[in-house]
Scaffold this motif. Structure first.
Motif, PDB file in Angstrom:
ATOM      1  N   PHE A  81      40.329  69.278  89.818  1.00  0.00           N
ATOM      2  CA  PHE A  81      39.141  70.074  89.489  1.00  0.00           C
ATOM      3  C   PHE A  81      39.544  71.485  89.061  1.00  0.00           C
ATOM      4  O   PHE A  81      39.034  72.018  88.094  1.00  0.00           O
ATOM      5  N   MET A  82      40.449  72.071  89.843  1.00  0.00           N
ATOM      6  CA  MET A  82      40.784  73.476  89.645  1.00  0.00           C
ATOM      7  C   MET A  82      42.201  73.744  90.119  1.00  0.00           C
ATOM      8  O   MET A  82      42.643  73.190  91.115  1.00  0.00           O
ATOM      9  N   VAL A  83      42.921  74.607  89.395  1.00  0.00           N
ATOM     10  CA  VAL A  83      44.228  75.062  89.845  1.00  0.00           C
ATOM     11  C   VAL A  83      44.295  76.575  89.651  1.00  0.00           C
ATOM     12  O   VAL A  83      43.819  77.107  88.637  1.00  0.00           O
ATOM     13  N   HIS A  84      44.872  77.244  90.607  1.00  0.00           N
ATOM     14  CA  HIS A  84      44.898  78.704  90.614  1.00  0.00           C
ATOM     15  C   HIS A  84      46.167  79.241  89.967  1.00  0.00           C
ATOM     16  O   HIS A  84      47.168  78.545  89.866  1.00  0.00           O
ATOM     17  N   ARG A  85      46.038  80.491  89.536  1.00  0.00           N
ATOM     18  CA  ARG A  85      47.135  81.274  88.975  1.00  0.00           C
ATOM     19  C   ARG A  85      47.630  80.727  87.646  1.00  0.00           C
ATOM     20  O   ARG A  85      48.727  80.204  87.521  1.00  0.00           O
ATOM     21  N   ARG A  86      46.789  80.859  86.638  1.00  0.00           N
ATOM     22  CA  ARG A  86      47.193  80.533  85.267  1.00  0.00           C
ATOM     23  C   ARG A  86      46.849  81.725  84.376  1.00  0.00           C
ATOM     24  O   ARG A  86      45.759  82.294  84.475  1.00  0.00           O
ATOM     25  N   SER A  87      47.773  82.098  83.523  1.00  0.00           N
ATOM     26  CA  SER A  87      47.565  83.223  82.614  1.00  0.00           C
ATOM     27  C   SER A  87      46.602  82.807  81.502  1.00  0.00           C
ATOM     28  O   SER A  87      46.382  81.609  81.271  1.00  0.00           O
ATOM     29  N   PRO A  88      46.026  83.765  80.767  1.00  0.00           N
ATOM     30  CA  PRO A  88      45.162  83.407  79.638  1.00  0.00           C
ATOM     31  C   PRO A  88      45.852  82.485  78.637  1.00  0.00           C
ATOM     32  O   PRO A  88      45.251  81.526  78.146  1.00  0.00           O
ATOM     33  N   ARG A  89      47.110  82.758  78.335  1.00  0.00           N
ATOM     34  CA  ARG A  89      47.836  81.922  77.383  1.00  0.00           C
ATOM     35  C   ARG A  89      48.004  80.497  77.927  1.00  0.00           C
ATOM     36  O   ARG A  89      47.856  79.514  77.195  1.00  0.00           O
ATOM     37  N   GLU A  90      48.312  80.384  79.225  1.00  0.00           N
ATOM     38  CA  GLU A  90      48.475  79.061  79.827  1.00  0.00           C
ATOM     39  C   GLU A  90      47.160  78.292  79.851  1.00  0.00           C
ATOM     40  O   GLU A  90      47.131  77.075  79.641  1.00  0.00           O
TER      41      GLU A  90
END
Length: 381
Positions: free
Chosen positions: A353-362
């Motif tokens: 559903f959701m994963v934390h800590r991703r940059s805008p580019r990622e």
């Protein structure tokens, strides 16, 4: 063993037996009266010691069945009494000092409000905690998991406070850019309070109030940070399979139980014992949670009787506990990331559903990866 040693040993044994007898009598009396003895410590338990400020205030509100008193934010005065009455106030970290001084301020003027997002009640409202300077994060979300649009029944709103422009923070003045962004996208919701980590609870309370007034028909709400990646299609598929009864009390996330307050004053999550005693109630990590609109309205009402707490996800757990509910853990929520070997595996992201800590580019890269039509994965659960 001489006579004196024997007498001392006998006296000690008799004292232990007497104490055991007293304990047993008290225990039996409590069981006979129909009330099981409680372990002191947590605010919702009947025998909680009240030496700590938050515990005292919560108990007082609970007994009076009264809402927490609060001043309007633009007229809010600091609680100067707490400076002299709170243990070691002058040695506290600045964010804790600020929280204690202004903890009774619960109403702030709206500075920006999105264009009507609920003319047709959305099936899923995405409420994303952001800060003024996070332009790239917001744009990445609009272009990916937050940009499905009205046809999908999904609407998007970003939750903002104000960034302090003077010392010690020294943020540049981005107000003009923010107003341009608001006019272009119409998805910013901003209040006139200082946007700090310990004020995320205030952002939660203000959002719940706004939701009840402006978007009461929202069926479900995903609320999370602006550095998470959300598989919106997976979330919508899960919600479509829910029955009305299942959805009423829905509150899903990365559940945390038996957590204790951080007592190290150098830590971001530090809460002194003079402010709060006891374990935290079960709560879900604030990176991302999914709950029903019906429950959101009940949380808004019950929060009026729960004093503000400096950690927002713990505070929501406190409000849930007042309602007799707990967050339900779901393996699709990854508040602390996933295995490094799975970081770019589209099949892994299709299941979560959701994963934390991703940059805008990622975020942009992952979204494009998921849109590829030729991906073959094992059958999803």
């Amino acid at each position: 063993m001489n006579l004196t040693q024997k007498r001392c040993l006998l006296w000690t044994a008799c004292s232990l037996l007497a104490n055991l007898a007293i304990f047993w009598a008290l225990w039996s009396r409590q069981w006979e009266s129909g009330r099981r003895p409680q372990v002191p410590g947590a605010f919702w338990r009947a025998d909680c010691p009240l030496q700590s400020l938050w515990n005292r205030e919560e108990r007082s509100l609970a007994q009076a069945r009264a809402p927490a008193t609060g001043q309007a934010g633009d007229r809010c005065l600091p609680d100067r009494e707490v400076e002299g009455s709170f243990a070691d106030f002058q040695h506290l970290p600045q964010q804790m000092k600020d929280f204690l001084l202004y903890r009774r301020c619960r109403a702030y003027p709206l500075l920006l409000e999105p264009r009507p997002v609920c003319q047709a009640a959305p099936r899923l409202l995405l409420a994303v905690k952001s800060q003024i300077s996070s332009f790239a994060r917001r744009q990445a979300i609009r272009q990916t998991w937050g940009g499905l649009g009205r046809a999908s029944g999904v609407r998007l709103v970003f939750l903002l406070g104000q960034q302090w422009q003077g010392p010690p923070d020294g943020h540049p003045n981005l107000t003009g850019l923010l107003h341009c962004e608001s006019r272009r996208h119409g998805d910013l919701l901003q209040w006139a309070f200082r946007d700090t980590f310990f004020n995320l609870t205030l952002k939660e309370v203000l959002f719940l109030g706004w939701l009840g007034r402006r978007c009461p028909g929202a069926r479900y709400v995903f609320k999370g940070d602006d550095d998470v990646f959300v598989n919106t299609g997976r979330v919508l598929g899960y919600l479509a399979a829910l029955g009305a009864r299942e959805g009423r009390d829905l509150f899903l996330g990365d559940a945390i139980v038996d957590a204790v307050p951080a007592r190290d004053s150098t830590l971001k999550y530090y809460v002194p014992g003079a402010f709060y005693r006891g374990l935290y109630p079960p709560y879900a990590g604030g990176a991302g949670v999914l709950y029903s609109g019906q429950l959101a309205r009940r949380l808004a009402r019950v929060s009026r009787g729960v004093p503000l707490f400096p950690i927002d996800d713990v505070y929501t757990g406190m409000c849930l506990r007042r309602l007799g509910l707990e967050p339900v853990h779901h393996p699709g929520f990854h508040s602390f990331g996933i295995n490094a070997t799975d970081r770019w595996d589209p099949c892994v992201y299709r299941r979560l559903f959701m994963v934390h800590r991703r940059s805008p580019r990622e975020i942009v890269k992952l979204w494009r990866l998921l849109q590829q039509p030729n991906i073959t994965c094992e059958e999803e659960e």
